[in-house]
Design a protein around this motif. Structure first.
Motif, short mmCIF file in Angstrom:
data_model
loop_
_atom_site.label_atom_id
_atom_site.label_comp_id
_atom_site.label_asym_id
_atom_site.label_seq_id
_atom_site.Cartn_x
_atom_site.Cartn_y
_atom_site.Cartn_z
N MET A 24 9.72 -1.99 -15.61
CA MET A 24 8.34 -2.00 -16.11
C MET A 24 7.74 -0.59 -16.16
SD MET A 24 7.05 -5.30 -13.88
CE MET A 24 7.61 -4.55 -12.34
N GLU A 25 7.57 -0.08 -17.36
CA GLU A 25 6.80 1.14 -17.53
C GLU A 25 5.31 0.82 -17.41
OE1 GLU A 25 8.01 3.39 -20.98
OE2 GLU A 25 10.11 2.84 -20.70
N ARG A 70 11.54 8.28 -14.94
CA ARG A 70 10.61 9.31 -14.50
C ARG A 70 9.44 8.69 -13.73
NH1 ARG A 70 10.10 11.32 -19.01
NH2 ARG A 70 11.68 12.96 -18.77
N GLN A 71 8.87 7.62 -14.25
CA GLN A 71 7.75 6.97 -13.58
C GLN A 71 8.19 6.38 -12.23
OE1 GLN A 71 5.88 4.09 -16.14
NE2 GLN A 71 5.55 5.56 -17.80
N GLU A 72 9.35 5.76 -12.22
CA GLU A 72 9.85 5.17 -10.98
C GLU A 72 10.12 6.24 -9.94
OE1 GLU A 72 13.33 1.97 -9.84
OE2 GLU A 72 13.90 3.74 -11.01
N ASN A 77 0.80 -1.22 0.00
CA ASN A 77 0.00 0.00 0.00
C ASN A 77 0.83 1.27 0.00
OD1 ASN A 77 -2.43 -1.48 0.11
ND2 ASN A 77 -2.21 -1.74 2.33
N LYS A 78 2.16 1.13 0.11
CA LYS A 78 3.03 2.30 0.08
C LYS A 78 3.36 2.74 -1.34
CE LYS A 78 5.26 1.32 4.53
NZ LYS A 78 6.57 1.08 5.22
N ILE A 79 3.12 1.87 -2.30
CA ILE A 79 3.43 2.18 -3.69
C ILE A 79 2.14 2.51 -4.43
CG2 ILE A 79 4.40 1.28 -5.84
CD1 ILE A 79 6.16 -0.55 -4.20
N PRO A 80 2.10 3.61 -5.18
CA PRO A 80 0.90 3.93 -5.95
C PRO A 80 0.48 2.75 -6.82
CG PRO A 80 2.43 5.76 -6.02
CD PRO A 80 3.16 4.62 -5.35
N GLY A 81 -0.81 2.44 -6.80
CA GLY A 81 -1.31 1.29 -7.54
C GLY A 81 -1.42 0.04 -6.70
N ASN A 82 -0.84 0.06 -5.50
CA ASN A 82 -0.91 -1.08 -4.57
C ASN A 82 -0.54 -2.41 -5.24
OD1 ASN A 82 -1.89 0.75 -2.66
ND2 ASN A 82 -4.01 0.35 -3.25
N PRO A 83 0.63 -2.49 -5.83
CA PRO A 83 0.99 -3.75 -6.50
C PRO A 83 1.23 -4.88 -5.50
CG PRO A 83 2.90 -2.32 -6.37
CD PRO A 83 1.73 -1.51 -5.87
N PHE A 137 1.12 -6.31 -10.82
CA PHE A 137 2.51 -6.30 -10.34
C PHE A 137 3.31 -5.13 -10.93
CE2 PHE A 137 6.97 -7.70 -10.56
CZ PHE A 137 7.18 -8.08 -9.24
N ILE A 138 2.87 -4.59 -12.04
CA ILE A 138 3.65 -3.62 -12.82
C ILE A 138 4.00 -2.36 -12.03
CG2 ILE A 138 3.51 -2.05 -14.81
CD1 ILE A 138 1.97 -4.27 -16.26
N ALA A 139 3.13 -1.93 -11.13
CA ALA A 139 3.38 -0.69 -10.40
C ALA A 139 4.61 -0.76 -9.51
CB ALA A 139 2.16 -0.30 -9.57
N ASN A 140 5.18 -1.95 -9.30
CA ASN A 140 6.45 -2.05 -8.58
C ASN A 140 7.59 -1.42 -9.35
OD1 ASN A 140 5.83 -3.58 -6.12
ND2 ASN A 140 5.34 -5.29 -7.50
N LYS A 141 7.42 -1.25 -10.64
CA LYS A 141 8.38 -0.62 -11.56
C LYS A 141 9.60 -1.49 -11.85
CE LYS A 141 6.86 2.04 -13.14
NZ LYS A 141 5.67 1.85 -14.00
#
Length: 909
Positions: free
Chosen positions: A778-779, A838-840, A285-291, A789-793
C-alpha cells in the motif's frame, strides 16, 4: 434519533459486546462512540441483529493487551516457525562437518552417486591456500573460464503424456563446460505471437515412486465429485467442517445458516457489509500515521436468507460442480429428497440466485424488512419486488416461476417473506446502491445467472491478454446479458470494449475495495510490459536483465563465494520440511548460478553443483524424511508429515497449505540446474512437472490434478490456505513467495522449452504486479484499503474477510514487512515498486524509523538490506561487502553471494 442511526448503534454495540472486543471501543470513532454510549441503555429494538452466533464466539479476538486471532495462530495449519530454519553458525560457514564426512565415506556404496570425476582441488591456473587447501579465491578470478559460445543450449523437448515410469536411479553426467547463455531456452520470448498460456504441462499419472494414499486425514464428506478438488478456492467453506463458513464470491458473502443466528434458519444467508460496520484493532503508535493493526468484517449478519418452509434440522447441504470459478451449493430438505434449493455460486456474480424445486420459498432477514413492494414485471414471466431493510439499504428480488404464474410473495412479518407452496423456479436478489440507474441495469439482466466461468489468455511479445468468460442459464438466455462484478485490478486493465460496458453500480468488497458491475458474458484484460526478458540474473524495470557485472563486483563475488560453496548442502536440504528443503535447494542453485554465470567462474562451483544435484535427487527418489504421496481423496501431491495426526506439520502441506510457496522453490532450483546442465532434465523433468501440476495446473481436464490450485485468476493472486475451516475465508501471508511461484514456472518453462508455461508465468507476474499493488503493498495513495490502515504499508495477512498486520510467527515489523520481501529475486523489482519500497523504508527501517534495519538481528537483517537494493543499491552493496561480515545476518534460504550480485546488478557496484 432516526432508525438508521439506532440500527447502526445497536448492531455495533451488540457486535462489540458479543465478540468480547469492547477494548476496541476507543478506536471506533468519536461520532459512533458517542452514539453507542447514548443508546447503550435503550431497550432492545426489533431491528437489532445478533453477531456472532454463539457457537462461533471462540474463534474471535482474544482480549489481550496485544490482541491476536485464535484462528490465525492456532487453527489454520500454521506453526509459529519462522520462514527459514536456523543452522549452527559454524556449520553454516564451514559446511563440511561430520555429516558430510559420513556422506563421503559412504559414497562408494551410494547407487545414486554422480559418476562424474571430481575436479582436483588445485585446478589448472589456480593457487592453493596454505591453510585451507582450497583454491585461492583472488587468484581464481584471473583463471575463471569465460563463456566462448553464448548460443542457447538445446534442452529437452516438451513433455508428453506417458504411463507411470520409474525415475532414473543415477544422475546424469555433468558436462565438461556448464556455461549457459543469458537467456536459456529453445525460443526467443520476444517473438511469441499469440502464445496460448493454458496448454497442458503433462497429462499422465505421477511418477511410480510417489505412493498413492486413500487415507487423507481430512476425508471428503460434502463435496459431491470424483474430479480433482481445487482445495484453495473461495468456496471451500461450503464443504469443510461445519459447512457454516462464509463463501466470499465478492461483493456478496454467502453462508449456510444451518439453524444458527437469530433467525435459526436452515437457508442460505446473503451478506453485504457496509464500511461503518467494520471493527478496527488498536493503533500502532510506532508506525508513522498510527495505523490500526487490523480490520474485520462482521460474520453472521443475515441481510437476506434464501430458505423454505420445509427446511429444518433434517436438511443437508452438498456441493456439486466444483470448478475454478464456481460451485453449486445444494440444500436438500433431507438426504435423498428431490425437494431442494440449488445456489450457483460464481465469483463476481451480480445476483445471488436460488433455484427452487418443489418447495415453499421463505425469504428471511435478520436485519428486518422495513418495506417490500411488488414492482411489476420487468419482462414477461419475471416478477419484481423492491425491498428496504432497516439498515436503509435497498435490495431487489426477482422471481421467475417455472410455470410463469405470479408467485404473489407476501410479507408475513419483519423477518419473513413467504411464497407459494410447491414453487419451482428461480429467485434472485441484488443490492442496489445506485437508485433508478442501478435498478434499470438489474432489470435488464434479471432472469439469467452465471453457472461457471473460465479463463483463457495469450501473449504476443511483451503484451498479454486474458479473458474471463461465463456460461449462463435461466430465462431468455440468448437475449439477456449477464451482469458481473469486477475488482479494481480488472477495471484498470480492461480493454476498450470491456470498458464500454461498465455501469455505475459499485459495491464494497470485504478486503479489496469497491467492485464495479459490468454488463456482458466476458471481460478482456490487457497487461503490457510483461517481464519477458527476466532471467536468472538481476533484473530491473529500466535495464532488464543485467548479466555483465563490473570487475569490482565479480572480484568480490569470487572472494565471498567459497565460504558459502563449502556449506553442508545435504545437511541443509535433507530436512523434514518441504518448505525449508525447497528454500535451501533454491539458495544453493542460485549460489551456483551466481558464481558460474555472474562471477564467470565455473571451477570453484563445480563441487557444490555436484552436491546440489545429489541433494535434489534425494527428493526425486522420494527418499526424504517425509516422502511425498499422491492423495487420491482430494487429488494432489502432499507431504506425508501430516499423516501422523498433526496437520500443522510442515506448515500444513498435507492439508494443501502453501503448495505454491513450497514447490516454487523446488521448481526454481530445477530451472537453474537444468539450464546449467541440460542433460539433467531427462531424469528429472517429470518429477518437477508434477509439482507444477499440483500447485498451478494449466488445464481443467487433468484427471490427476485440479486447475490452478493456488493462483486465483479472479482475485489476481494466490490463496495459501488449504483444507482448514475458517470463518474469515482463505488467506495469504507472503506476496513475494506468491510472485516466486509465478517466476519459477516462467523460468522452468524457459529451461525446458515449454513456451506456454513460460508465457503463463509472465502473465501471472503481470497480473501480480497490478493486484499486489492494489491490495497488499500500500502506497500512500491507496484507495482500496481503509485509510486508517494504509500506513502499515503491507497488509500482513490478507484474508477474504479481514486483514491483520501480523504474521503467523510473530508481529515484529521485520517479520510482517519482511515476509512480503523474501525471497529477493529477479522478480522483486517488478512487483515491489520503487515508490512503495521508499515509503516503507522511511516509515519502518530508516535510522530514525520505527525499527531501524541497522538494529535488526539475525537473518531478517539481510532480508531488509537486500530489499534496500531496490531503491539504494549502493547502500545495500556496502552492507553485504563490509569487512568481517556477520553471517548470522543471512537467513537459511539466502546467500550473501547472491545478495551481493543482486545489489551490484541494480547499480551498487
Amino acid at each position: 434519533m432516526d432508525s438508521h442511526t439506532k440500527w447502526k448503534a445497536a448492531t455495533l454495540l451488540t457486535w462489540l459486546l458479543t465478540t468480547e472486543i469492547s477494548h476496541c471501543l476507543p478506536h471506533v470513532g468519536n461520532e459512533v462512540e458517542a452514539t453507542l454510549r447514548n443508546t447503550a441503555t435503550e431497550p432492545a429494538r426489533a431491528f437489532r441483529t445478533q453477531y456472532p452466533p454463539v457457537n462461533s464466539e471462540s474463534r474471535l479476538i482474544i482480549p489481550e493487551s496485544h490482541p491476536v486471532y485464535r484462528v490465525a495462530l492456532e487453527q489454520d495449519g500454521h506453526s509459529s516457525e519462522q520462514p527459514f530454519p536456523d543452522f549452527d553458525i559454524d556449520d553454516f560457514i564451514d559446511g563440511l562437518g561430520d555429516f558430510l564426512d559420513e556422506e563421503d565415506d559412504n559414497e562408494e556404496d551410494d547407487t545414486n552417486t554422480d559418476t562424474t570425476t571430481e575436479p582436483p582441488p588445485t585446478a589448472t591456473g589456480q593457487s592453493t591456500s596454505a591453510d585451507t587447501g582450497k583454491p585461492d579465491p583472488v587468484q581464481a578470478t584471473t583463471s575463471a573460464k569465460q563463456p566462448e559460445d553464448l548460443t542457447p543450449i538445446p534442452t529437452a523437448g516438451s513433455v508428453t503424456s506417458s504411463p507411470q515410469a520409474k525415475p532414473s536411479t543415477t544422475e546424469a553426467q555433468e558436462p565438461v563446460d556448464t556455461n549457459i547463455s543469458p537467456g536459456v531456452g529453445t525460443h526467443d520470448p520476444t517473438t511469441m505471437n499469440g502464445q496460448d498460456i493454458f496448454q497442458p504441462v503433462a497429462t499422465g499419472p505421477v511418477p511410480a515412486n510417489i505412493q498413492s494414499r486413500h487415507d487423507h486425514p481430512l476425508q471428503n464428506q460434502h463435496a459431491d465429485t470424483t474430479d480433482p478438488i481445487t482445495t484453495n478456492k473461495f468456496y471451500a467453506g461450503l464443504f469443510l467442517g461445519s459447512q457454516t463458513n462464509a463463501t466470499f464470491s465478492q461483493p456478496y458473502s454467502l453462508a449456510w445458516s444451518k439453524g444458527g443466528g437469530t433467525l435459526k434458519s436452515w437457508g442460505m444467508t446473503v451478506t453485504h457489509t457496509q464500511p461503518h460496520l467494520l471493527a478496527y484493532g488498536p493503533k500502532n503508535n510506532k508506525i508513522p500515521g498510527n495505523p490500526v493493526q487490523y480490520y474485520i468484517n462482521p460474520v453472521g449478519l443475515q441481510h437476506l436468507v434464501f430458505s423454505a418452509a420445509e427446511l429444518d434440522q433434517s436438511s443437508i447441504m452438498t456441493v456439486e460442480q466444483l470448478k475454478a470459478f464456481s460451485a453449486n451449493a445444494v440444500i436438500k430438505r433431507s438426504g435423498g429428497s428431490a425437494q431442494q434449493i440449488t445456489f450457483p455460486i460464481v465469483q463476481g456474480m451480480g445476483y445471488t440466485t436460488a433455484v427452487y424445486n418443489d418447495l415453499q420459498p421463505l425469504i428471511e432477514s435478520g436485519i428486518f424488512f422495513r418495506k417490500v413492494v411488488s414492482a411489476g414485471s420487468p419482462r414477461p414471466g419475471i416478477f419484481k419486488y423492491q425491498v428496504e431493510l432497516e439498515d436503509d439499504t435497498t435490495w431487489l428480488l426477482y422471481a421467475t416461476p417455472a410455470d410463469g404464474k405470479d408467485p404473489n410473495f407476501k410479507l408475513d412479518s419483519k423477518t419473513n417473506i413467504r411464497g407459494p407452496k410447491g414453487f419451482s423456479g428461480t429467485i434472485q436478489a441484488a443490492k442496489n446502491p445506485a437508485g433508478k440507474s442501478g435498478e434499470k441495469f438489474y432489470d435488464n439482466s434479471c432472469g439469467v445467472y452465471p453457472v461457471s466461468g473460465e479463463v483463457s489468455g495469450s501473449v504476443t511479445g511483451d503484451v498479454g491478454n486474458y479473458m474471463l468468460s461465463w456460461t449462463k442459464a435461466g430465462k431468455d438466455v440468448k437475449g439477456t446479458p449477464l451482469i458481473m462484478f469486477a475488482l479494481p485490478h480488472h477495471v484498470q486493465s480492461f480493454d476498450s470494449a470491456t470498458k464500454g460496458r461498465i455501469t455505475d453500480i459499485r459495491l464494497r468488497t470485504t478486503t479489496k475495495g469497491n467492485a464495479t458491475a459490468v454488463i456482458g458474458e466476458s471481460w478482456t484484460m490487457v497487461e503490457e510490459n510483461l517481464p519477458i526478458d527476466m532471467g536468472f540474473a538481476p533484473w530491473s524495470t529500466t535495464q532488464g536483465s543485467i548479466h555483465d557485472l563490473s570487475a569490482t563486483a565479480q572480484h568480490a563475488i569470487i572472494q565471498a563465494a567459497p565460504t558459502e560453496l563449502k556449506q553442508n548442502i545435504s545437511g541443509q536440504t535433507a530436512l523434514n520440511s518441504m518448505y525449508y528443503s525447497g528454500k535451501a535447494l533454491s539458495k544453493f542453485a542460485t549460489l551456483v548460478y551466481t558464481v558460474n554465470q555472474l562471477g564467470n567462474n565455473v571451477d570453484i562451483a563445480a563441487d557444490a553443483f555436484r552436491q546440489l544435484k545429489k541433494a535434489f535427487n534425494l527428493f526425486v527418489q522420494n527418499k526424504q524424511e517425509n516422502p511425498l504421496a499422491y492423495d487420491t481423496v482430494w487429488k494432489g501431491v502432499v507431504s506425508t508429515a501430516g499423516y501422523n495426526g498433526d496437520l500443522n506439520q510442515d506448515f500444513g502441506n498435507t492439508a494443501y497449505n502453501d503448495h505454491h510457496f513450497h514447490y516454487g522453490y523446488f521448481i526454481q532450483a530445477a530451472a537453474i540446474i537444468g539450464a546449467l546442465d541440460p542433460s539433467w532434465l531427462t531424469a528429472n523433468k517429470e518429477w518437477v512437472n508434477m509439482l507444477v501440476r499440483d500447485a498451478g495446473n494449466s488445464v481443467a481436464n487433468d484427471a490427476h490434478f485440479p486447475f490452478s490450485r493456488s493462483f486465483d485468476w479472479y482475485n489476481g493472486h494466490s490463496w495459501a490456505k488449504g483444507l482448514f475451516e475458517s470463518f474469515d475465508g482463505k488467506d495469504q501471508e507472503s506476496t513475494s513467495e506468491d510472485t516466486m511461484f509465478a517466476y519459477s514456472i516462467k523460468m522452468w518453462g524457459q529451461t525446458t522449452g515449454d513456451a506456454s508455461m513460460e508465457a503463463r508465468g509472465n502473465m501471472m507476474l503481470g497480473i501480480l504486479g497490478r493486484s499486489l499493488n492494489n491490495y497488499f503493498l500500500m502506497e500512500d495513495d491507496n484507495v482500496n484499503q481503509p485509510s486508517n490502515f494504509i500506513a502499515n504499508k503491507v497488509t500482513g495477512i490478507l484474508f477474504e474477510n479481514k486483514v491483520d498486520h501480523t504474521t503467523y510467527f510473530g508481529a515484529n515489523l521485520e517479520y510482517v514487512q519482511g515476509i512480503h520481501m523474501l525471497p529477493l529475486m529477479p522478480h522483486s523489482p517488478f512487483t515491489r515498486r520503487k515508490e512503495f519500497v521508499r515509503q516503507e523504508w522511511q516509515a519502518m527501517f530508516a535510522e530514525n524509523a520505527a525499527t531501524p534495519a541497522s538494529k535488526v538481528k539475525d537473518g531478517w537483517k539481510g532480508v531488509l538490506y537486500a530489499n534496500l537494493a531496490l531503491i539504494d543499491p549502493k547502500a545495500s552493496w556496502e552492507f553485504f561487502t563490509q569487512p568481517n561480515f556477520d553471517y548470522s545476518w543471512i537467513d537459511g534460504g539466502a546467500s550473501r553471494t547472491w545478495y551481493m550480485a543482486f545489489a551490484a546488478g541494480l547499480g551498487g557496484a
